[in-house]
Enzyme design. Structure first.
Site, PDB file in Angstrom:
ATOM      1  N   ASP A  12       0.852  -1.194   0.000  1.00  0.00           N
ATOM      2  CA  ASP A  12       0.000   0.000   0.000  1.00  0.00           C
ATOM      3  C   ASP A  12       0.889   1.246   0.000  1.00  0.00           C
ATOM      4  O   ASP A  12       1.891   1.314   0.721  1.00  0.00           O
ATOM      5  CB  ASP A  12      -0.930  -0.015   1.217  1.00  0.00           C
ATOM      6  CG  ASP A  12      -2.078   0.947   1.057  1.00  0.00           C
ATOM      7  OD1 ASP A  12      -3.228   0.482   0.883  1.00  0.00           O
ATOM      8  OD2 ASP A  12      -1.835   2.179   1.106  1.00  0.00           O
ATOM      9  N   ILE A  13       0.506   2.231  -0.794  1.00  0.00           N
ATOM     10  CA  ILE A  13       1.307   3.447  -0.922  1.00  0.00           C
ATOM     11  C   ILE A  13       1.252   4.298   0.348  1.00  0.00           C
ATOM     12  O   ILE A  13       2.120   5.141   0.570  1.00  0.00           O
ATOM     13  CB  ILE A  13       0.826   4.261  -2.154  1.00  0.00           C
ATOM     14  CG1 ILE A  13       1.910   5.180  -2.660  1.00  0.00           C
ATOM     15  CG2 ILE A  13      -0.467   5.001  -1.858  1.00  0.00           C
ATOM     16  CD1 ILE A  13       1.617   5.780  -4.027  1.00  0.00           C
TER      17      ILE A  13
ATOM     18  N   GLY B 166     -15.625   2.885   3.821  1.00  0.00           N
ATOM     19  CA  GLY B 166     -14.316   3.504   3.666  1.00  0.00           C
ATOM     20  C   GLY B 166     -13.621   3.152   2.361  1.00  0.00           C
ATOM     21  O   GLY B 166     -12.424   3.408   2.207  1.00  0.00           O
ATOM     22  N   GLN B 167     -14.353   2.578   1.413  1.00  0.00           N
ATOM     23  CA  GLN B 167     -13.733   2.195   0.144  1.00  0.00           C
ATOM     24  C   GLN B 167     -13.486   3.437  -0.709  1.00  0.00           C
ATOM     25  O   GLN B 167     -14.381   4.271  -0.882  1.00  0.00           O
ATOM     26  CB  GLN B 167     -14.633   1.213  -0.614  1.00  0.00           C
ATOM     27  CG  GLN B 167     -13.978   0.659  -1.878  1.00  0.00           C
ATOM     28  CD  GLN B 167     -14.834  -0.420  -2.558  1.00  0.00           C
ATOM     29  OE1 GLN B 167     -15.979  -0.660  -2.172  1.00  0.00           O
ATOM     30  NE2 GLN B 167     -14.257  -1.064  -3.560  1.00  0.00           N
TER      31      GLN B 167
ATOM     32  N   HIS C 175     -10.212  -5.061  -3.291  1.00  0.00           N
ATOM     33  CA  HIS C 175      -8.853  -5.305  -2.805  1.00  0.00           C
ATOM     34  C   HIS C 175      -8.925  -5.733  -1.347  1.00  0.00           C
ATOM     35  O   HIS C 175      -9.677  -5.161  -0.547  1.00  0.00           O
ATOM     36  CB  HIS C 175      -7.963  -4.071  -2.962  1.00  0.00           C
ATOM     37  CG  HIS C 175      -8.595  -2.801  -2.481  1.00  0.00           C
ATOM     38  ND1 HIS C 175      -9.565  -2.123  -3.199  1.00  0.00           N
ATOM     39  CD2 HIS C 175      -8.425  -2.101  -1.336  1.00  0.00           C
ATOM     40  CE1 HIS C 175      -9.941  -1.060  -2.529  1.00  0.00           C
ATOM     41  NE2 HIS C 175      -9.272  -1.028  -1.378  1.00  0.00           N
ATOM     42  N   LEU C 176      -8.125  -6.734  -1.044  1.00  0.00           N
ATOM     43  CA  LEU C 176      -8.008  -7.246   0.316  1.00  0.00           C
ATOM     44  C   LEU C 176      -6.796  -6.597   0.966  1.00  0.00           C
ATOM     45  O   LEU C 176      -5.666  -6.765   0.503  1.00  0.00           O
ATOM     46  CB  LEU C 176      -7.821  -8.770   0.266  1.00  0.00           C
ATOM     47  CG  LEU C 176      -7.550  -9.471   1.588  1.00  0.00           C
ATOM     48  CD1 LEU C 176      -8.773  -9.406   2.499  1.00  0.00           C
ATOM     49  CD2 LEU C 176      -7.145 -10.924   1.340  1.00  0.00           C
ATOM     50  N   HIS C 177      -7.044  -5.826   2.033  1.00  0.00           N
ATOM     51  CA  HIS C 177      -5.921  -5.274   2.797  1.00  0.00           C
ATOM     52  C   HIS C 177      -5.390  -6.370   3.724  1.00  0.00           C
ATOM     53  O   HIS C 177      -6.175  -7.026   4.430  1.00  0.00           O
ATOM     54  CB  HIS C 177      -6.373  -4.115   3.681  1.00  0.00           C
ATOM     55  CG  HIS C 177      -6.860  -2.899   2.956  1.00  0.00           C
ATOM     56  ND1 HIS C 177      -6.075  -1.790   2.716  1.00  0.00           N
ATOM     57  CD2 HIS C 177      -8.074  -2.600   2.434  1.00  0.00           C
ATOM     58  CE1 HIS C 177      -6.780  -0.859   2.086  1.00  0.00           C
ATOM     59  NE2 HIS C 177      -8.002  -1.324   1.909  1.00  0.00           N
TER      60      HIS C 177
ATOM     61  N   ASN D  48     -12.830  -3.118   2.712  1.00  0.00           N
ATOM     62  CA  ASN D  48     -13.705  -1.951   2.777  1.00  0.00           C
ATOM     63  C   ASN D  48     -14.668  -2.009   1.596  1.00  0.00           C
ATOM     64  O   ASN D  48     -14.251  -2.228   0.451  1.00  0.00           O
ATOM     65  CB  ASN D  48     -12.872  -0.667   2.703  1.00  0.00           C
ATOM     66  CG  ASN D  48     -12.024  -0.464   3.938  1.00  0.00           C
ATOM     67  OD1 ASN D  48     -12.392  -0.856   5.031  1.00  0.00           O
ATOM     68  ND2 ASN D  48     -10.854   0.144   3.767  1.00  0.00           N
TER      69      ASN D  48
HETATM   70  P1  AMP Z   1      -9.711   1.547   0.238  1.00  0.00           P
HETATM   71  O1  AMP Z   1      -9.773   2.865   0.956  1.00  0.00           O
HETATM   72  O2  AMP Z   1     -10.096   0.360   1.041  1.00  0.00           O
HETATM   73  O3  AMP Z   1     -10.427   1.636  -1.097  1.00  0.00           O
HETATM   74  O4  AMP Z   1      -8.165   1.294  -0.067  1.00  0.00           O
HETATM   75  C1  AMP Z   1      -7.482   1.850  -1.141  1.00  0.00           C
HETATM   76  C2  AMP Z   1      -6.030   1.752  -0.789  1.00  0.00           C
HETATM   77  O5  AMP Z   1      -5.250   1.938  -1.958  1.00  0.00           O
HETATM   78  C3  AMP Z   1      -5.553   2.795   0.216  1.00  0.00           C
HETATM   79  O6  AMP Z   1      -5.053   2.140   1.382  1.00  0.00           O
HETATM   80  C4  AMP Z   1      -4.495   3.559  -0.540  1.00  0.00           C
HETATM   81  O7  AMP Z   1      -3.417   3.972   0.272  1.00  0.00           O
HETATM   82  C5  AMP Z   1      -4.060   2.563  -1.587  1.00  0.00           C
HETATM   83  N1  AMP Z   1      -3.470   3.116  -2.774  1.00  0.00           N
HETATM   84  C6  AMP Z   1      -3.918   4.176  -3.487  1.00  0.00           C
HETATM   85  N2  AMP Z   1      -3.121   4.396  -4.550  1.00  0.00           N
HETATM   86  C7  AMP Z   1      -2.161   3.430  -4.505  1.00  0.00           C
HETATM   87  C8  AMP Z   1      -1.031   3.126  -5.336  1.00  0.00           C
HETATM   88  N3  AMP Z   1      -0.733   3.839  -6.433  1.00  0.00           N
HETATM   89  N4  AMP Z   1      -0.240   2.080  -4.976  1.00  0.00           N
HETATM   90  C9  AMP Z   1      -0.536   1.357  -3.868  1.00  0.00           C
HETATM   91  N5  AMP Z   1      -1.582   1.597  -3.058  1.00  0.00           N
HETATM   92  C10 AMP Z   1      -2.380   2.623  -3.375  1.00  0.00           C
END
Ligand code: AMP
Ligand code: ZN
Length: 113
Positions: A30-31, A92-93, A99-101, A86
């Protein structure tokens, strides 16, 4: 899908730090990490959220979870970790490609925020 950030990462059009790739999922860091280990696991196929994925392809939903467990093992999260999916605005999506955190490396708070 055009205009999808995670489709672009899967396609290699946007760089990411990939930690696991299989025929049908990609996992990358995750970024904006929220824990010492924070990896997101995405199916290569575009599905908007966990509910849509489970409805369209429950086998792929299972493989997404299995890939998350493989990531946790590879990251050394033997003391436990958290999976988060999410879903929707109130969930919170922010990226509407499921995507699975995988979060770990510290004790997780409960209830979550
Ligand atoms: P969500 O809020 O559950 O939709 O999660 C989206 C996630 O994507 C967040 O934790 C962001 O930090 C992550 N994210 C957004 N852009 C990138 C990227 N370019 N590379 C990796 N993770 C990212
Ligand atoms: Zn997508």
């Amino acid at each position: 899908m055009s205009d999808c950030l995670f489709c672009a990462i899967v396609a290699g059009d946007i760089p990411a730090t990939v930690v696991l790739e299989t025929d049908d999922v990609v996992a990358f860091r995750d970024i904006s990490p929220q824990a010492p280990t924070h990896v997101v696991v995405v199916p290569r196929a575009h599905h908007a959220d966990a509910a849509a994925l489970a409805a369209a392809d429950p086998g792929l939903a299972g493989r997404l979870l299995a890939a998350g467990a493989s990531v946790a093992e590879a990251e050394g999260l033997a003391d436990g970790y958290r999976f988060v999916l999410n879903t929707g605005r109130d969930g919170g999506q922010t990226v509407f490609h499921v995507h699975l955190h995988v979060l770990g490396g510290r004790p997780m708070a409960w209830p979550p925020g």
